[in-house]
Motif scaffolding. Structure first.
Motif, short mmCIF file in Angstrom:
data_model
loop_
_atom_site.label_atom_id
_atom_site.label_comp_id
_atom_site.label_asym_id
_atom_site.label_seq_id
_atom_site.Cartn_x
_atom_site.Cartn_y
_atom_site.Cartn_z
N VAL A 8 39.55 46.82 41.23
CA VAL A 8 39.39 45.50 40.61
C VAL A 8 40.79 44.89 40.47
O VAL A 8 41.71 45.55 39.94
CB VAL A 8 38.69 45.59 39.25
CG1 VAL A 8 38.53 44.21 38.64
CG2 VAL A 8 37.34 46.27 39.40
N GLN A 9 40.96 43.61 40.96
CA GLN A 9 42.26 42.91 40.92
C GLN A 9 42.14 41.66 40.06
O GLN A 9 41.17 40.91 40.14
CB GLN A 9 42.68 42.53 42.33
CG GLN A 9 43.95 41.72 42.40
CD GLN A 9 45.17 42.52 42.00
OE1 GLN A 9 45.42 43.58 42.55
NE2 GLN A 9 45.91 42.03 41.02
N SER A 37 34.56 37.43 34.16
CA SER A 37 33.60 38.11 35.03
C SER A 37 34.02 37.94 36.47
O SER A 37 34.51 36.85 36.87
CB SER A 37 32.19 37.57 34.82
OG SER A 37 31.78 37.79 33.48
N GLY A 38 33.82 38.98 37.27
CA GLY A 38 34.18 38.94 38.67
C GLY A 38 32.96 38.82 39.56
O GLY A 38 31.82 38.69 39.09
N PRO A 39 33.17 38.90 40.85
CA PRO A 39 32.04 38.79 41.79
C PRO A 39 31.13 40.00 41.68
O PRO A 39 31.57 41.10 41.40
CB PRO A 39 32.74 38.73 43.16
CG PRO A 39 34.04 39.43 42.95
CD PRO A 39 34.46 39.10 41.54
N LYS A 40 29.88 39.78 41.90
CA LYS A 40 28.89 40.85 41.81
C LYS A 40 28.79 41.58 43.15
O LYS A 40 28.81 40.96 44.21
CB LYS A 40 27.52 40.31 41.41
CG LYS A 40 27.48 39.74 40.00
CD LYS A 40 26.09 39.28 39.63
CE LYS A 40 26.06 38.74 38.19
NZ LYS A 40 24.70 38.27 37.83
N GLU A 48 29.08 44.45 38.38
CA GLU A 48 29.92 43.29 38.09
C GLU A 48 31.15 43.75 37.31
O GLU A 48 31.03 44.36 36.25
CB GLU A 48 29.16 42.26 37.27
CG GLU A 48 29.97 41.01 36.96
CD GLU A 48 29.20 40.01 36.10
OE1 GLU A 48 29.36 38.82 36.28
OE2 GLU A 48 28.42 40.48 35.24
N PRO A 49 32.37 43.43 37.84
CA PRO A 49 33.58 43.77 37.07
C PRO A 49 33.83 42.75 35.96
O PRO A 49 33.55 41.56 36.13
CB PRO A 49 34.68 43.74 38.13
CG PRO A 49 34.18 42.80 39.17
CD PRO A 49 32.69 42.91 39.18
N ARG A 50 34.35 43.23 34.87
CA ARG A 50 34.66 42.36 33.73
C ARG A 50 36.00 42.77 33.15
O ARG A 50 36.30 43.95 33.03
CB ARG A 50 33.59 42.46 32.65
CG ARG A 50 32.24 41.90 33.09
CD ARG A 50 31.19 42.10 32.03
NE ARG A 50 29.87 41.63 32.48
CZ ARG A 50 28.74 41.76 31.77
NH1 ARG A 50 28.78 42.39 30.60
NH2 ARG A 50 27.60 41.30 32.25
N ALA A 51 36.79 41.71 32.79
CA ALA A 51 38.09 41.93 32.16
C ALA A 51 38.11 41.23 30.81
O ALA A 51 37.45 40.20 30.61
CB ALA A 51 39.21 41.43 33.06
N PHE A 52 38.88 41.78 29.90
CA PHE A 52 38.96 41.25 28.53
C PHE A 52 40.41 40.86 28.27
O PHE A 52 41.28 41.73 28.13
CB PHE A 52 38.47 42.29 27.53
CG PHE A 52 37.07 42.76 27.80
CD1 PHE A 52 35.97 42.05 27.33
CD2 PHE A 52 36.84 43.89 28.57
CE1 PHE A 52 34.69 42.49 27.60
CE2 PHE A 52 35.56 44.33 28.84
CZ PHE A 52 34.48 43.62 28.35
N PRO A 87 49.98 44.36 33.39
CA PRO A 87 49.42 45.68 33.03
C PRO A 87 48.64 45.63 31.72
O PRO A 87 48.68 44.64 30.98
CB PRO A 87 50.66 46.56 32.91
CG PRO A 87 51.73 45.62 32.44
CD PRO A 87 51.43 44.28 33.09
N ASP A 88 47.91 46.74 31.45
CA ASP A 88 47.23 46.99 30.18
C ASP A 88 46.17 45.96 29.86
O ASP A 88 45.94 45.61 28.70
CB ASP A 88 48.25 47.06 29.02
CG ASP A 88 49.22 48.20 29.19
OD1 ASP A 88 48.83 49.21 29.80
OD2 ASP A 88 50.37 48.08 28.73
N ILE A 89 45.50 45.43 30.87
CA ILE A 89 44.34 44.55 30.66
C ILE A 89 43.10 45.43 30.80
O ILE A 89 42.91 46.13 31.81
CB ILE A 89 44.31 43.39 31.67
CG1 ILE A 89 45.55 42.52 31.51
CG2 ILE A 89 43.04 42.56 31.48
CD1 ILE A 89 45.67 41.85 30.15
N LYS A 90 42.23 45.47 29.79
CA LYS A 90 41.04 46.30 29.81
C LYS A 90 40.02 45.74 30.78
O LYS A 90 39.63 44.56 30.69
CB LYS A 90 40.44 46.39 28.41
CG LYS A 90 39.21 47.29 28.33
CD LYS A 90 38.67 47.33 26.91
CE LYS A 90 37.42 48.22 26.83
NZ LYS A 90 36.86 48.24 25.47
N ILE A 91 39.57 46.58 31.70
CA ILE A 91 38.61 46.18 32.73
C ILE A 91 37.51 47.22 32.79
O ILE A 91 37.78 48.43 32.73
CB ILE A 91 39.30 46.07 34.11
CG1 ILE A 91 40.40 45.00 34.07
CG2 ILE A 91 38.29 45.74 35.20
CD1 ILE A 91 41.17 44.88 35.36
#
Length: 2045
Positions: free
Chosen positions: A1283-1284, A1353-1356, A1342-1346, A1296-1300
């Motif tokens: 996941v990028q 939300s990322g692509p499914k 689905e990837p998700r970042a906080f 760095p250090d972004i929760k995914i």
């Protein structure tokens, strides 16, 4: 167990004693007492010898003989038969051995009056090793209980013992009861010996009594039933009381008062009275009864105060009886007094149920809560012990005793089983069995420590070999009570229904040993007169008419008691037993420390769980009951038996490493029961420390005669070392002289003394002695006087071992004692001159060291009083002082003065004398050198003149005190000038010679106009004491150049004089018109001539023009181009210090350019402002910054660029620079962005690095957006999940250090589980390649970042899970569920479908992986197939893969509920079907059989109905052809008819005169009961008749009628003959069973020999076949002679094969294709090429195809293409046009056109050089398509030649050469494109190299050798088994069996002749006509159904069938015979299986 022996043929014979025994004296080498050995049940000499060996604990390896007292050897059965009960035997080493101790033999004597007075001694001394005193008291209590039986209130019985230790004659015993008392006649009857209550009435007329009154008017009658027969009617025989009294003492006084009587009656009987009467020849049995009033003691002597008190108590008693016993046997006193608890405990045991009632002492709270009234009778039996001197008596109430055996039995029992035995007549026996469970480590079965006769045998070393009854021991099961009172010496081992089984059962045999039992009889059974034994109980209980029934709540249950018992016992075992858990199984081992039969198997475990505690390997434990106490570390646990997993067991062995190892270096195996579970590891450690404290710890050293050497003492050399006494002590302070412990033979300890000198060169042993400990002296060392060496010494006392001399034991240092001391010097007696520190100089003090020694030449310290004297010729000597330093005396401050000859010095002889020494003088030679500098001499006159610029010179010399020229280090003379500045300093170093010329630089004075005076100051440096010498000098001026002047002309023409400093000019211009002038020291201007012009130099040009300089001008100066480069200019005059310096500074020119630069980082995020401003600098053409610009110039600066927010840009001017701020860029991609800056006509660009903005999006690199990924269930995704983070412009954000996290459908899961992760420095999270698990279907990921509280939300990603067609997930079973399962028929067809994940039959399923298990259901195997289950293999269904059928499988021949389970296991996956339960029905009934096997009844027509009964009860039923009960639904009649032999007219009839009877048959079963012949019925005497049973049932077709069942019986006319014939009939049946057993054994043995011969032949054939194959492979036959040589050859071949396999070979470096059934692989992996040249050229030729993935289908190719986004090459095989593929077998092209041409270059098709390890046909398709007809030749010339010839006829394919050249099919060759690369440049895309042929040769040879080895073993084993079996048949034992079989046949013939002398026709034996019921299926513990059942020879339980007959077992008849002899018993006990080998062979057949 008590056994009975009857005489053959005599039914009225009396029984022999039940307790048959012999007395044995072991007189081999000891005088041990006799041993009483029971002989009941022993029929053979071998059995008796085994019992002797067991009783005397004689090892099997020891030999001995058994002999009578007449030395007749008992050695066989014949000699054993002559031994009777009570005989005495010897055990000897040989028959001639002398007796090592006397022995006794019992004989009997004629009666005497001692019959009464000593009858008790005889009766009670025969008490089987126990003290009989309690049984004597019991006789008196019996009388008291009978007397109190009718009391309405309390029943009190009191035993008083009065003991007077001071006067033993006053010891007496009183037994007092409150019974009904006795009248004088009754008292007289009591005195008559053996006048029992049964015959007292008959004896009344024969004996003279005092009156005619007798209360015994009625014979005893059976009273109404009371519980447990507690009727108190236990005083019978008129013997026991008198015997008891005279056993206890020698006189008695009977005092009694009957009810309703006012008189008390006394009777006295004493031994002395009898003796006196005999002496006086008077009538012995006569005397007087005293009648008196209660309380009248007038006839009692005053001293008898105890009796007086008893008589006084009579007043308070209404009726009573007192038995006084005097003259107590002294042998009884200690026991009565000291063991009161023991004998009262035995009394409580005897009367347990009278005291506590029928339920016994079950309430454990009774003891604590006080006595409560007995639930049955209020009986108080109290014992009081009065001891003189103790006011309070010891009182024991028997109800308070809670440790008697019956109480222990009741309270330790977990369950009970009550039963009842009904015996003919009125005899009733009630019984109860109690179960005592096993609890973890012990049996709860109570032991009786006071009864050695029945105490369980001691455990052997391993708890297995000796004791096979760990709970009950050898104690029989049942104790026997008669009328509620214990009969102590009668025990009954068991009954048939509760005995241990003779073959394996589901219950462990230990359970049968955990039961105790009690039998309660009424008075219809006979007991001995002393009530110690029963006479007829066991005999009557074992009669055939005795019926046992189970009691439940007091009600009899009409069921088979044996089944009820087994059910109860199983419940007890399952619910109550708690055993030890053995876990952590490690394997099975053989123990060689045990006898052979117990060595294997032993399971090894590392842990046991025991009563809540775990004991593990390595734990410290303590072992109990060992001497000495055993401590150790657990090594392992051993359990007998072959186990595999954790098990529970009652015990085992524990192997420990004994601790401490320093004492016990050994390992021991002890029973696990000895493990002390209460001892902690800390306690064990403490015990170990205590044990180690026994080791030597310290040495005790003494100096008996003084001269002690103390620690760290300083001793002068030669001082005496005194005698040393040494003692060794352990930590406990005990003195020892040898090692303790048992690990090795105790070793003596020695003490070694060493004196070690620690010299500088190393340690040296000066003294060494060893002392040993004697009986009368300790360790001792003599004094020493030889310690002379100086320095540190160590006196060492070390304990060493006697044998080895080692100073360590068990890894620990033995104690030692070390004394360190210092040996110092003695007083000095001489000296030597030490090392002198030269050289010596005049006037310089020096020192001389003197070294002093003692007499041993050791250095010695001098005295301060010494005064040395110095003398030398030609010198003046003196010294200041002396100093003592160590061993030296130093003479300090010695000064020598005198004339020396020069710098080399002069030698002198010096004498040194020290008064007071033995050797007081020494001489030495010294050389004296000149002394240190003392003065300075300068040779110079005053008033010197010198020209300025000239140098001066002075002559100088250094001298010492004696004016000797001297030299020294650092003699530096300096001359300093004063009077002007800048004068030089002269320096002269005269360190070497002391003389020289002092000179230096010229004197240069500046601005000297006339002259100037200077002062020269000369001195020697660092020698201020010598002073300074001065000289005056006059300096005159010179004409040298002294100054220079520089001038420059301005722009206006004015000339200015320059001064040193700065000169400015425009950058890049020239400075001209520079002139100069020169002046001398007097200020005069000098003319510049050519010589002087040559000395003028400047630094800005390389060469100065001489003409210009002569004109007074200097060269032009160019100004630097950059203002930073200031130019330094200098004008110098050579050969002088004159110069002129100045600096040229440039100034900027006109503006020419601008320069822009970021003041900080040039990185800016999209949409954000640049952090630092952009600085703009204005420069000229040389790049110099222009800072003097106008202020409004900033308005002229313009900024522009892509995405620049121009309106926000700000430009300011400060400090000569422009500052551009508020630069913001937006939009676009990241990267470099140019910013344009302009000013006037000038411009510049700024490069800014544009980075991504804040994250707003997510992407999945490597995955297409909204991509659908197809994956198989439980398979990995094709690529890793990454996941990028992205910004709005889709730029990667590196934060760095972004929760995914990955959000997924909950219906699927990933392995490993995808936990949320934090991004790395690149803004990425790599979740790796995960495995997908889920049901078939489509799922979203689905990837998700906080970020900052917001969710991105990322692509499914859509995951499509496809089923795995190679994985079985379900098994479908189809069959006709309505089908009938009938024994012997075929099962219905079962269709099995193995379904894959696509719910379709799995194509790859194999029939070999599927199996059907069929077994009969029982409690333990309801849902799990046992090992004995029958397995069936299926058949595959053609054209329908994955479907299998089971058809034509036969149903088992045993009816009942069966289970069927289908199992599938292919090595990876396992499936089980549900258990299918089917009811296998029996077949149609075909015969009539009986439930039991009857014998041959014998009847007569006498009056006795029992003698006329043919069958008491017999159950018969209908059977099918497989012997299953098959009568369900069949009801009708059984017609019974008595039939005789053909021609016999007289046939007996039943009661009523009928010969036929009819019985009802329900559901195929019928019970024939009470078939009795009529009295005086007809019939021929001695003839055999039979009962014919005919089935009458309407459901049975007439054409399939049931054949009748015939039951034979023998008929006699009189009872006596019937009795005789009954015995013969039983004997005949027994003999038939024995003969049948023997013949079965013989047939089995012969069949086994035949099978073994076939096995030998087959094994030899197989061995020869493999041997021939090995010969073809060129394996030397010489290595095939034996197994070791074959093993060696296998090892050699295997090693060679592995070396080849592990050798380095060429491999393909391409990544493997994904594993899939539809993927063939990558082309580079599909083939292998052996030759490296071919591999290189072909790999290069096919380089574009090497990475291509070959698939079977186009569908799979598309999937791979989609998964890799089109990056992976794919080739589906189903898309290849196969018609044009080349034929792999076709010849080369030239063969068709020029068959006789032999081209050069070895042409071959390239495809034929490729080897395909797998999928050969598919690979040929692929490579045939890719290579076509490509050829390979040796080189390019050969290839061109071949092509030239071939194109004449046809098309030529591509040709490759082994050298790497290629000729294309169009003829083109040459160039780099047609030249193969080297292998290393192909980057791994190369075909791998196959294993060489030698590898396959080794592999084939190894495989064949292994098969040959197996064949050799099989052949050898078969031959050995055959030879063993043949030898077994020839053994004497087998020959004896043949002989015994023939003898049995002869005996049978004789018996049949006796039985049937009138029989005229042969008959079929009844045992063959009436077959037994089919046995139930074997349990898991027994043999499987496919194995031959084990034939046993032990008697089996018998069931009463008819009069005079029993049901014999098929293998033994010893228990059937009513009158067995020892020989018949031996025959009946024979078995076909007599050894381990026998078992194996029978099992094999």
């Amino acid at each position: 167990m008590a056994t009975s022996r009857r005489s053959v043929g005599n039914t009225s014979a009396q029984l022999e004693d039940d307790d048959a025994f012999v007395y044995v004296f072991d007189r081999r080498d000891s005088d041990v007492p006799e041993i009483k050995i029971p002989t009941g049940g022993l029929f053979t000499y071998v059995d008796f010898k085994a019992r002797v060996r067991e009783a005397l604990e004689i090892k099997k390896s020891e030999s001995f003989v058994i002999a009578t007292t007449n030395r007749e050897e008992i050695k066989d059965d014949d000699s054993w038969d002559i031994i009777d009960k009570g005989d005495t035997l010897y055990i000897l080493r040989n028959i001639q051995q002398e007796l090592c101790a006397p022995a006794q033999q019992r004989v009997s004597y004629l009666p005497h009056y001692d019959t009464i007075v000593k009858g008790g001694m005889y009766e009670y001394y025969a008490s089987e090793g126990q003290n009989p005193l309690p049984y004597a008291f019991a006789e008196l209590i019996d009388n008291a209980l009978a007397a109190t039986s009718n009391n309405l209130g309390s029943r009190s019985i009191e035993i008083r013992l009065h003991i007077d230790d001071g006067n033993p004659s006053k010891n007496c015993v009183y037994v007092i009861d409150n019974g009904k008392g006795m009248t004088p006649r009754q008292l007289n009857n009591w005195a008559i010996y053996r006048l029992s209550k049964f015959i007292r009435k008959d004896k009344r007329g024969k004996v003279s009594f005092g009156g005619d009154e007798d209360d015994d008017k009625k014979l005893p009658q059976s009273s109404t039933h009371t519980p447990l027969s507690l009727n108190s009617d236990i005083s019978y025989f008129g013997v026991g009381g008198k015997q008891a009294i005279f056993f206890i003492g020698n006189s008695t006084r009977m005092i009694t008062k009957p009810q309703e009587s006012k008189d008390v009656h006394e009777l006295t009987i004493s031994k002395e009275e009898f003796q006196l009467k005999e002496k006086n020849q008077e009538a012995i049995y006569s005397g007087y009864i005293r009648n008196r009033q209660p309380g009248d003691s007038s006839h009692i002597v005053a001293e008898d105060d105890i009796l007086g008190k008893i008589i006084e108590e009579e007043k308070d008693r209404e009726h009573f009886t007192v038995v006084e016993i005097h003259g107590i046997n002294p042998q009884h006193m200690a026991y009565l007094k000291l063991h009161m608890k023991q004998w009262t405990r035995q009394l409580a045991h005897i009367y347990h149920y009278y005291i506590h009632g029928p339920r016994g002492n079950a309430d454990t709270d009774d003891v604590n809560t006080g006595r409560i009234p007995s639930p049955f009778k209020n009986i108080d039996i109290e014992v009081k012990l009065f001891t003189k001197g103790h006011p309070q008596p010891r009182i024991v109430n028997l109800r308070d005793v809670d440790d008697d055996m019956q109480t222990q039995f009741i309270r330790t029992a977990a369950s009970s089983f009550e039963f009842k035995a009904n015996i003919e007549g009125s005899g009733v026996v009630e019984g109860v069995l109690r179960y005592h469970p096993f609890l973890y480590d012990r049996e709860t079965y109570p032991s009786d420590a006071n009864d050695p006769r029945i105490e369980p045998d001691a455990f052997d070393e391993h708890d297995y070999a000796i004791n096979d009854r760990p709970a009950r021991g050898r104690r029989p099961v049942f104790e026997c009570y008669w009328n509620g009172r214990l009969i102590p010496y009668t025990f009954i081992e068991n009954f048939d229904w509760c005995a241990e089984p003779k073959k394996s059962r589901t219950l462990p045999l230990e359970c049968y040993n955990r039961i105790s039992g009690v039998l309660f009889t009424n008075d219809h059974f006979q007991v001995s007169t002393n009530k110690l034994t029963f006479i007829d109980l066991e005999m009557r209980l074992r009669e055939k008419n005795t019926v046992y029934s189970h009691l439940v709540h007091g009600q009899e249950r009409r069921t088979a008691i044996d089944r009820e018992f087994v059910t109860w016992l199983k419940e007890c075992h399952d619910q109550c037993d708690k055993q030890i858990r053995f876990s952590h199984f490690k394997g099975v081992v053989t123990r060689h420390d045990l006898p052979k039969h117990k060595q294997y198997p032993w399971s090894v475990y590392e842990q046991v769980d025991w009563d809540g505690r775990a004991f593990k390997k390595g734990q410290l434990v303590r072992i109990q009951r060992t001497v000495p106490m055993l401590l150790g570390t657990i090594k392992r646990f051993l359990l007998y038996g072959e186990n595999e997993n954790d098990v529970y067991a009652t015990g085992g062995d524990i192997e420990v490493s004994q601790e401490p190892k320093s004492l016990y270096d050994e390992e021991k195996i002890v029973p696990l029961s000895k493990l002390d579970r209460t001892c902690s590891s800390q306690a064990v450690r403490k015990h170990i420390d205590d044990e180690e404290a026994k080791l030597p710890s310290t040495l005790i050293v003494n100096w008996p005669e003084g001269y002690e050497v103390k620690q760290n003492e300083k001793r002068p050399a030669g001082k005496t070392v005194g005698d040393i006494k040494v003692q060794i002590a352990n930590k406990k302070g005990e003195l020892i002289s040898k090692l303790p412990g048992t690990a090795v033979v105790s070793k003596k300890l020695l003490v070694e003394l060493k004196v070690v000198w620690h010299s500088s060169s190393g340690d040296e042993v000066m003294v060494s002695h060893i002392s040993q400990h004697g009986k009368n002296w300790p360790y001792w060392f003599r004094k020493m006087e030889n310690i002379k060496n100086l320095g540190p010494h160590t006196l060492s006392l070390q304990v060493v071992l006697n044998e080895s001399g080692a100073n360590t034991y068990a890894g620990k240092q033995l104690p030692s004692h070390k004394i360190k001391f210092q040996v110092t010097e003695a007083e000095p007696e001489k000296f030597t001159v030490g090392m002198l520190d030269g050289p010596f100089r005049v006037g310089v003090p020096f020192q001389i060291p003197l070294e002093f020694q003692d007499e041993f030449n050791n250095h010695s310290k001098p005295s301060i009083k010494f005064s040395p004297q110095l003398e030398a010729s030609g010198l003046e000597l003196s010294y200041d002082s002396i100093q003592i330093k160590g061993f030296n005396l130093i003479i300090k401050g010695i000064v020598a003065k005198g004339s020396v000859a020069g710098s080399a010095g002069k030698s002198f002889i010096m004498t040194i004398k020290v008064p007071g020494l033995e050797q007081d003088s020494q001489t030495l030679k010294i050389r004296l050198l000149p002394g240190p500098p003392h003065s300075l001499f300068v040779d110079c006159k005053e008033g010197l003149e010198i020209e300025n610029g000239k140098a001066l010179a002075f002559s100088v010399e250094v001298r010492d005190q004696a004016d000797n020229p001297t030299s020294d280090a650092k003699l530096v003379i300096t001359c300093k000038f004063t009077g002007a500045f800048g004068l030089p300093v002269y320096t002269l170093d005269c360190s070497g010679s002391g003389t020289g010329t002092l000179t230096g630089d010229p004197i240069n004075l500046k601005q000297i106009r006339n002259f100037q005076k200077l002062t020269a100051m000369i001195e020697l440096q660092n020698h201020k004491q010598m002073g300074i010498l001065t000289r005056t000098i006059k300096v005159l001026p010179s004409n040298r150049v002294a100054s220079i002047e520089v001038r420059m002309q301005n722009e206006d023409g004015k000339i200015n004089t320059l001064k040193s400093g700065s000169l400015s000019g425009r950058a890049g211009d020239h400075i001209t018109n520079i002139s100069f002038s020169l002046f001398d020291e007097g200020g005069r201007k000098l003319e510049i001539d050519e010589k002087l012009a040559g000395k003028i130099k400047v630094n800005w040009v390389q060469k100065v023009p001489r003409d210009t300089v002569m004109e007074g001008l200097l060269p032009d100066i160019k100004v630097p181009a950059t203002i930073q480069d200031a130019k330094y200019c200098q004008v110098t005059v050579q050969d002088s210090n004159i110069d002129f310096n100045f600096t040229v500074t440039p100034t900027p020119t006109e503006p020419s350019q601008i320069n822009c630069k970021c003041s900080g980082s040039n990185k800016v995020r999209i949409g954000e402002t640049l952090d630092a401003p952009i600085l703009v600098t204005i420069k000229d053409k040389f790049g110099n910054e222009i800072t003097d610009l106008p202020k409004n110039t900033s308005q002229e600066v313009q900024v522009s660029g892509d995405g620049l927010r121009s309106n926000e840009v700000k430009v300011t001017y400060s400090k000569g620079k422009f500052s551009i701020q508020s630069v913001t860029l937006e939009g676009g991609k990241t990267g470099t962005r140019d910013l344009k800056v302009t000013w006037k006509d000038f411009l510049d660009f700024v490069k800014l690095e544009l980075t991504a903005g804040p994250p707003t999006k997510l992407s999945l690199p490597g995955w297409e957006e909204d991509e659908t990924v197809t994956v198989l269930n439980e398979n990995k995704l094709p690529r890793p999940l990454i996941v990028q983070l992205l910004d709005d412009g889709d730029n990667e954000v590196h934060i760095p250090d972004i929760k995914i996290q990955l959000a997924k459908d909950p219906k699927i899961k990933f392995v490993p589980y995808l936990m949320p992760r934090k991004s790395n420095a690149s803004g990425q999270v790599d979740f790796g390649t995960v495995t997908v698990v889920g049901q078939r279907g489509s799922y979203e990921l689905e990837p998700r970042a906080f970020v900052s509280g917001e969710t991105i939300s990322g692509p499914k990603l859509t995951i499509l899970i496809q089923p795995d067609m190679t994985r079985p997930v379900e098994m479908k079973v189809e069959y006709n569920k309505k089908a009938l399962f009938q024994v012997g028929e075929m099962m219905p067809e079962f269709t099995i479908r193995i379904l894959a994940e696509d719910e379709q039959p799995m194509k790859g399923a194999k029939a070999a992986s599927l199996s059907m298990k069929l077994w009969k259901m029982d409690v333990r195997t309801q849902n799990t197939p046992p090992s004995r289950a029958v397995s069936f293999s299926p058949e595959s269904v053609k054209q329908n893969p994955g479907v299998f059928i089971f058809k034509e499988r036969k149903i088992p021949e045993m009816s009942g509920i069966h289970n069927i389970m289908l199992t599938y296991y292919d090595g990876r996956y396992e499936l089980f079907s549900n258990v299918i339960t089917v009811d296998v029905k029996p077949g149609a009934p075909v015969r009539l059989g009986s439930m039991e096997q009857p014998g041959t009844p014998t009847v007569s027509n006498t009056h006795n109905a029992a003698a006329r009964c043919v069958i008491r009860s017999l159950k018969i039923d209908l059977r099918d052809e497989f012997d299953n009960t098959a009568g369900l639904g069949y009801s009708g009649k059984i017609n019974l008819e008595i039939m005789g032999q053909p021609g016999v007219v007289e046939v007996p009839s039943f009661v009523g005169g009928n010969r036929t009877l009819q019985f009802t048959m329900n559901n195929g079963q019928c019970v024939l009961s009470n078939l009795t012949l009529a009295e005086n019925s007809a019939g021929k005497d001695g003839y055999e008749y039979f009962l014919r049973c005919i089935v009458d049932c309407d459901l049975i077709p007439r054409n399939k009628s049931i054949p009748p069942l015939d039951i034979p019986f023998l008929f006699y006319n009189d009872a006596k003959k019937q009795s005789q014939m009954t015995s013969l009939s039983r004997q005949r049946d027994d003999l038939k069973a024995v003969i049948k057993t023997y013949k079965s054994l013989f047939e089995t043995t012969e069949q086994l020999v035949k099978e073994l011969k076939i096995s030998v032949h087959e094994a030899q054939m197989e061995e020869n076949k493999i041997r021939e194959d090995l010969r073809r492979l060129k394996v030397p036959l010489v290595h095939l002679q034996n197994i070791p040589s074959v093993d060696k050859l296998i090892e050699e071949k295997s090693r060679g094969r592995e070396q080849i396999r592990m050798s380095k070979r060429r491999t393909c470096g391409l990544a493997e294709a994904p594993p899939d059934n539809e993927i063939l692989g990558k082309i580079g992996h599909l083939g292998q090429i052996e030759e490296v040249d071919i591999a290189r050229v072909l790999s290069w030729h096919m380089s574009a195809d090497m990475d291509c993935v070959v698939t079977l289908t186009n569908k799979k190719a598309k999937e791979i293409y989609a998964q890799t986004n089109g990056k992976q090459q794919v080739l589906p095989i189903d898309s290849i046009f196969k018609k044009n593929l080349p034929d792999w077998k076709k010849p080369l092209p030239h063969v068709k056109y020029r068959p006789n041409w032999h081209p050069r270059g070895n042409p071959i098709y390239a495809r034929n050089l490729i080897i395909f390890p797998q999928n050969q046909e598919k690979c040929k398709i692929v490579f045939g398509m890719l290579l076509g007809d490509t050829l390979i030749l040796d080189n390019l010339d050969h290839a061109n030649e071949y092509r030239q010839e071939l194109v004449k006829y046809t098309h030529c394919p591509t040709i490759l050469t082994r050298l790497g050249d290629r000729i294309r099919s169009n003829g083109k060759f040459g160039g780099l494109m047609n030249k193969a690369l080297s292998i290393d440049k192909l980057r791994g895309a190369v075909f791998s190299e196959p294993l060489p042929s030698s590898f396959h040769e080794f592999a084939n040879q190894t495989e064949l050798l292994q098969n040959y080895r197996v064949a050799m073993e099989k052949s050898g084993k078969a031959k050995n088994e055959l030879s063993e079996q043949v030898a077994h048949m020839k053994l004497p034992e087998m020959q004896e069996k043949y002989k015994e079989c023939r003898e049995a046949e002869v005996e049978l013939k004789d018996v049949e002749q006796k039985l049937g002398v009138t029989m005229t026709t042969p008959r079929i034996p009844a045992s063959e006509r009436v077959k037994t019921m089919r046995p139930p299926p074997s349990s898991d513990d027994g043999p499987s159904a496919s194995k031959r059942p084990k034939v046993t020879g032990n008697p089996t339980p018998q069931t009463t069938i008819a009069n005079g007959s029993t049901t014999p077992s098929s293998a033994s008849t010893s228990s059937i015979l009513g009158t067995p002899t020892r020989k018949s018993g031996r025959l009946a006990s024979m078995s076909p299986v007599t050894s381990d080998d026998g078992k194996k062979r029978l099992r094999r057949t």
